[in-house]
Design a protein around this motif. Structure first.
Motif, PDB file in Angstrom:
ATOM      1  N   ASP A  33      51.442 114.260  86.618  1.00  0.00           N
ATOM      2  CA  ASP A  33      50.648 115.300  86.328  1.00  0.00           C
ATOM      3  C   ASP A  33      50.299 115.283  84.801  1.00  0.00           C
ATOM      4  O   ASP A  33      49.920 116.376  84.233  1.00  0.00           O
ATOM      5  N   GLY A  34      50.338 114.205  84.164  1.00  0.00           N
ATOM      6  CA  GLY A  34      50.026 114.405  82.630  1.00  0.00           C
ATOM      7  C   GLY A  34      51.160 114.686  81.906  1.00  0.00           C
ATOM      8  O   GLY A  34      50.660 114.410  80.436  1.00  0.00           O
ATOM      9  N   ARG A  35      52.186 115.161  82.171  1.00  0.00           N
ATOM     10  CA  ARG A  35      53.469 115.643  81.374  1.00  0.00           C
ATOM     11  C   ARG A  35      54.231 114.691  80.908  1.00  0.00           C
ATOM     12  O   ARG A  35      54.489 113.672  81.892  1.00  0.00           O
ATOM     13  N   GLU A  36      54.548 114.454  79.596  1.00  0.00           N
ATOM     14  CA  GLU A  36      55.512 113.379  79.496  1.00  0.00           C
ATOM     15  C   GLU A  36      56.840 113.914  79.769  1.00  0.00           C
ATOM     16  O   GLU A  36      57.389 115.166  79.403  1.00  0.00           O
ATOM     17  N   ARG A  37      57.939 113.057  80.119  1.00  0.00           N
ATOM     18  CA  ARG A  37      59.120 113.490  80.592  1.00  0.00           C
ATOM     19  C   ARG A  37      60.203 112.653  79.802  1.00  0.00           C
ATOM     20  O   ARG A  37      59.978 111.781  78.782  1.00  0.00           O
ATOM     21  N   ALA A  38      61.705 113.016  80.048  1.00  0.00           N
ATOM     22  CA  ALA A  38      62.717 112.181  79.270  1.00  0.00           C
ATOM     23  C   ALA A  38      62.280 110.715  78.894  1.00  0.00           C
ATOM     24  O   ALA A  38      61.847 110.289  79.807  1.00  0.00           O
ATOM     25  N   SER A  39      62.858 110.502  77.671  1.00  0.00           N
ATOM     26  CA  SER A  39      62.379 109.156  77.077  1.00  0.00           C
ATOM     27  C   SER A  39      63.414 108.102  77.946  1.00  0.00           C
ATOM     28  O   SER A  39      62.794 106.938  78.142  1.00  0.00           O
ATOM     29  N   ILE A  40      64.425 108.434  78.519  1.00  0.00           N
ATOM     30  CA  ILE A  40      65.131 107.545  79.323  1.00  0.00           C
ATOM     31  C   ILE A  40      64.354 106.884  80.431  1.00  0.00           C
ATOM     32  O   ILE A  40      64.388 105.823  80.835  1.00  0.00           O
ATOM     33  N   ALA A  41      63.819 108.235  81.006  1.00  0.00           N
ATOM     34  CA  ALA A  41      62.711 107.656  82.249  1.00  0.00           C
ATOM     35  C   ALA A  41      61.738 106.716  81.878  1.00  0.00           C
ATOM     36  O   ALA A  41      61.301 105.680  82.463  1.00  0.00           O
ATOM     37  N   GLN A  42      61.045 107.019  80.683  1.00  0.00           N
ATOM     38  CA  GLN A  42      60.092 106.097  80.163  1.00  0.00           C
ATOM     39  C   GLN A  42      60.382 105.108  79.765  1.00  0.00           C
ATOM     40  O   GLN A  42      59.749 103.703  80.074  1.00  0.00           O
ATOM     41  N   PHE A  43      61.576 104.946  79.315  1.00  0.00           N
ATOM     42  CA  PHE A  43      62.387 103.526  78.920  1.00  0.00           C
ATOM     43  C   PHE A  43      62.343 102.357  80.296  1.00  0.00           C
ATOM     44  O   PHE A  43      61.869 101.374  80.221  1.00  0.00           O
ATOM     45  N   PHE A  44      62.828 103.042  81.278  1.00  0.00           N
ATOM     46  CA  PHE A  44      62.990 102.415  82.408  1.00  0.00           C
ATOM     47  C   PHE A  44      61.571 102.249  83.203  1.00  0.00           C
ATOM     48  O   PHE A  44      61.301 100.885  83.853  1.00  0.00           O
ATOM     49  N   GLY A  45      60.765 103.115  83.057  1.00  0.00           N
ATOM     50  CA  GLY A  45      59.284 103.010  83.701  1.00  0.00           C
ATOM     51  C   GLY A  45      58.600 101.939  83.002  1.00  0.00           C
ATOM     52  O   GLY A  45      57.878 101.244  83.768  1.00  0.00           O
ATOM     53  N   ARG A  46      58.515 101.924  81.966  1.00  0.00           N
ATOM     54  CA  ARG A  46      57.981 100.678  81.046  1.00  0.00           C
ATOM     55  C   ARG A  46      58.164  99.277  81.340  1.00  0.00           C
ATOM     56  O   ARG A  46      57.516  98.382  81.032  1.00  0.00           O
ATOM     57  N   PHE A  47      59.331  99.311  82.410  1.00  0.00           N
ATOM     58  CA  PHE A  47      59.689  97.919  82.797  1.00  0.00           C
ATOM     59  C   PHE A  47      58.552  97.600  84.061  1.00  0.00           C
ATOM     60  O   PHE A  47      58.585  96.463  84.516  1.00  0.00           O
ATOM     61  N   HIS A  48      57.808  98.400  84.456  1.00  0.00           N
ATOM     62  CA  HIS A  48      56.917  98.340  85.678  1.00  0.00           C
ATOM     63  C   HIS A  48      55.927  97.104  85.419  1.00  0.00           C
ATOM     64  O   HIS A  48      56.136  96.157  86.330  1.00  0.00           O
ATOM     65  N   PRO A  49      55.193  97.199  84.454  1.00  0.00           N
ATOM     66  CA  PRO A  49      54.401  95.913  84.220  1.00  0.00           C
ATOM     67  C   PRO A  49      54.879  94.567  84.208  1.00  0.00           C
ATOM     68  O   PRO A  49      54.362  93.614  84.473  1.00  0.00           O
ATOM     69  N   VAL A  50      56.288  94.377  83.719  1.00  0.00           N
ATOM     70  CA  VAL A  50      56.748  93.175  83.747  1.00  0.00           C
ATOM     71  C   VAL A  50      57.334  92.811  85.223  1.00  0.00           C
ATOM     72  O   VAL A  50      57.197  91.711  85.687  1.00  0.00           O
ATOM     73  N   LEU A  51      57.757  93.911  85.925  1.00  0.00           N
ATOM     74  CA  LEU A  51      58.536  93.588  87.282  1.00  0.00           C
ATOM     75  C   LEU A  51      57.630  93.270  88.317  1.00  0.00           C
ATOM     76  O   LEU A  51      58.002  92.504  89.291  1.00  0.00           O
ATOM     77  N   VAL A  52      56.275  93.832  87.911  1.00  0.00           N
ATOM     78  CA  VAL A  52      55.290  93.784  89.167  1.00  0.00           C
ATOM     79  C   VAL A  52      55.204  92.447  89.517  1.00  0.00           C
ATOM     80  O   VAL A  52      54.517  92.034  90.653  1.00  0.00           O
ATOM     81  N   HIS A  53      55.035  91.664  88.570  1.00  0.00           N
ATOM     82  CA  HIS A  53      54.640  90.263  88.703  1.00  0.00           C
ATOM     83  C   HIS A  53      55.343  89.218  89.802  1.00  0.00           C
ATOM     84  O   HIS A  53      54.935  88.704  90.360  1.00  0.00           O
ATOM     85  N   LEU A  54      56.787  89.506  89.948  1.00  0.00           N
ATOM     86  CA  LEU A  54      57.456  88.877  90.616  1.00  0.00           C
ATOM     87  C   LEU A  54      57.249  89.235  92.238  1.00  0.00           C
ATOM     88  O   LEU A  54      56.982  87.982  92.880  1.00  0.00           O
ATOM     89  N   PRO A  55      57.024  90.340  92.785  1.00  0.00           N
ATOM     90  CA  PRO A  55      56.767  90.579  94.204  1.00  0.00           C
ATOM     91  C   PRO A  55      55.301  89.884  94.449  1.00  0.00           C
ATOM     92  O   PRO A  55      55.083  89.356  95.633  1.00  0.00           O
TER      93      PRO A  55
END
Ligand code: HEC
Length: 314
Positions: A33-55
């Motif tokens: 919804d455009g709001r930023e949340r806990a930075s620990i969530a963002q920390f893990f979330g930012r692995f998405h572009p790395v992880l996504v290429h494997l599948p």
């Protein structure tokens, strides 16, 4: 415990159905919804572009192994295909969950984000269903549509994956990333817009007048203002992050404005909310850019003032 073979084989299916239901519910329960949340969530979330290429890589390998495995000498490849599909499915589910975490916590919103998220969710669901179909395909028993449907479903899943990855690349690179440097001839063949405007037919030479067509010079906005916005503002005012409902990645959208109306009023610095915000004290809540990003330099502010006073033309 009375554990019939039937109930034993049903449990994993129910667990997988539950997982699909959970994935499908995510965009409703906690949409980006455009709001930023806990930075620990963002920390893990930012692995998405790395992880996504494997599948992505694994899923592409599945038809190669399946089709190769049809040849007698490569029969063993078929067994590997099932294993690779399972890994791809787990990878897709994990990448989707982490991607949702990034979108939900990282201040993302907008149509492209939702398309990409739904793509990931349906793709994960399709991979899970695909593992069921493959079971029937390999066993050569059960419903005919499952046995015959495996290959078409596999290719449909790969098509969905291509579309979903494309939405992802639009989010990170913009929608002309792949085509920007495409040779003009190929662009024309594919019916894509060319970045270079087609040459205008030369004007009829008039007596005494040179027939040189005058190329239109890029406007003040294109040359000076748009790059400024791109550098300082667009990161938070673009399709995937529309802060304050305002997009600044195109002239028309900027002029249209956001939640509080048009931010640029031609000829008036006082009435232009955009100008007011960039000239506020840097610690003001409404100062732009926010989040401690460096303020515009005095000569950059002067350019924007000149542009607004001169009519804020495109
Ligand atoms: C780090 C993110 C970020 C950056 C970078 C940023 N903005 Fe914003 N902007 C926001 C947020 C968040 C809001 C909504 C809150 C508000 O209205 O103060 C907003 C709102 C606005 C609004 C009001 C929109 C409306 O209609 O309510 C204007 C105008 C604006 N920004 C201009 C700019 C300009 C000009 C720049 C570049 C110099 C810029 N922003 C850079 C985050 C950002």
């Amino acid at each position: 415990m009375a554990d019939t073979p039937r109930s034993r084989s049903l449990t994993p299916i129910l667990a997988q159905l539950g997982l699909i239901a959970l994935l499908l519910a995510l965009p409703f329960i906690a949409p980006p919804d455009g709001r930023e949340r806990a930075s620990i969530a963002q920390f893990f979330g930012r692995f998405h572009p790395v992880l996504v290429h494997l599948p992505i890589g694994l899923l592409l390998l599945v038809p190669v192994l399946e089709i190769g495995g049809l040849l007698h000498v490569w029969r063993h490849l078929q067994k590997t295909a099932g294993f690779v599909l399972t890994l791809a499915t787990i990878g897709a589910v994990v990448a989707t969950a982490v991607g949702w975490l990034l979108a939900w916590s990282g201040g993302y919103e907008g149509e492209t984000i939702m398309d990409h998220l739904w793509g990931g969710v349906w793709l994960s669901a399709a991979c899970i269903v695909l593992t069921w179909f493959r079971h029937g395909y390999m066993a050569g028993e059960g419903y005919l549509f499952i046995r015959l449907g495996y290959m078409p479903l596999l290719f449909a899943t790969i098509a969905l994956m291509s579309w979903t990855s494309h939405q992802g690349s639009v989010i990170t690179h913009g929608d002309d990333y792949l085509t920007k440097h495409m040779p003009a001839g190929l662009k024309q063949f594919l019916g894509l817009k060319s970045a270079v405007p087609p040459a205008k037919p030369a004007a009829e030479p008039k007596a005494g007048v040179a027939a040189e067509p005058v190329p239109a010079a890029p406007s003040f906005y294109v040359e000076k203002i748009a790059p400024l916005m791109e550098k300082h503002c667009v990161a938070c005012h673009k399709p995937s992050k529309i802060k304050g409902g305002l997009r600044m990645d195109a002239y028309e959208l900027l002029m249209e404005g956001g939640d509080s109306g048009p931010p640029v009023i031609a000829g008036s610095l006082e009435k232009s909310d955009l100008y007011r915000r960039i000239t506020l004290p840097t610690d003001d809540e409404e100062f732009m850019p926010t989040d401690g990003k460096p303020a515009l330099k005095p000569d950059e502010i002067k350019l924007i003032a000149e542009w607004i006073m001169a009519g804020a033309q495109p």
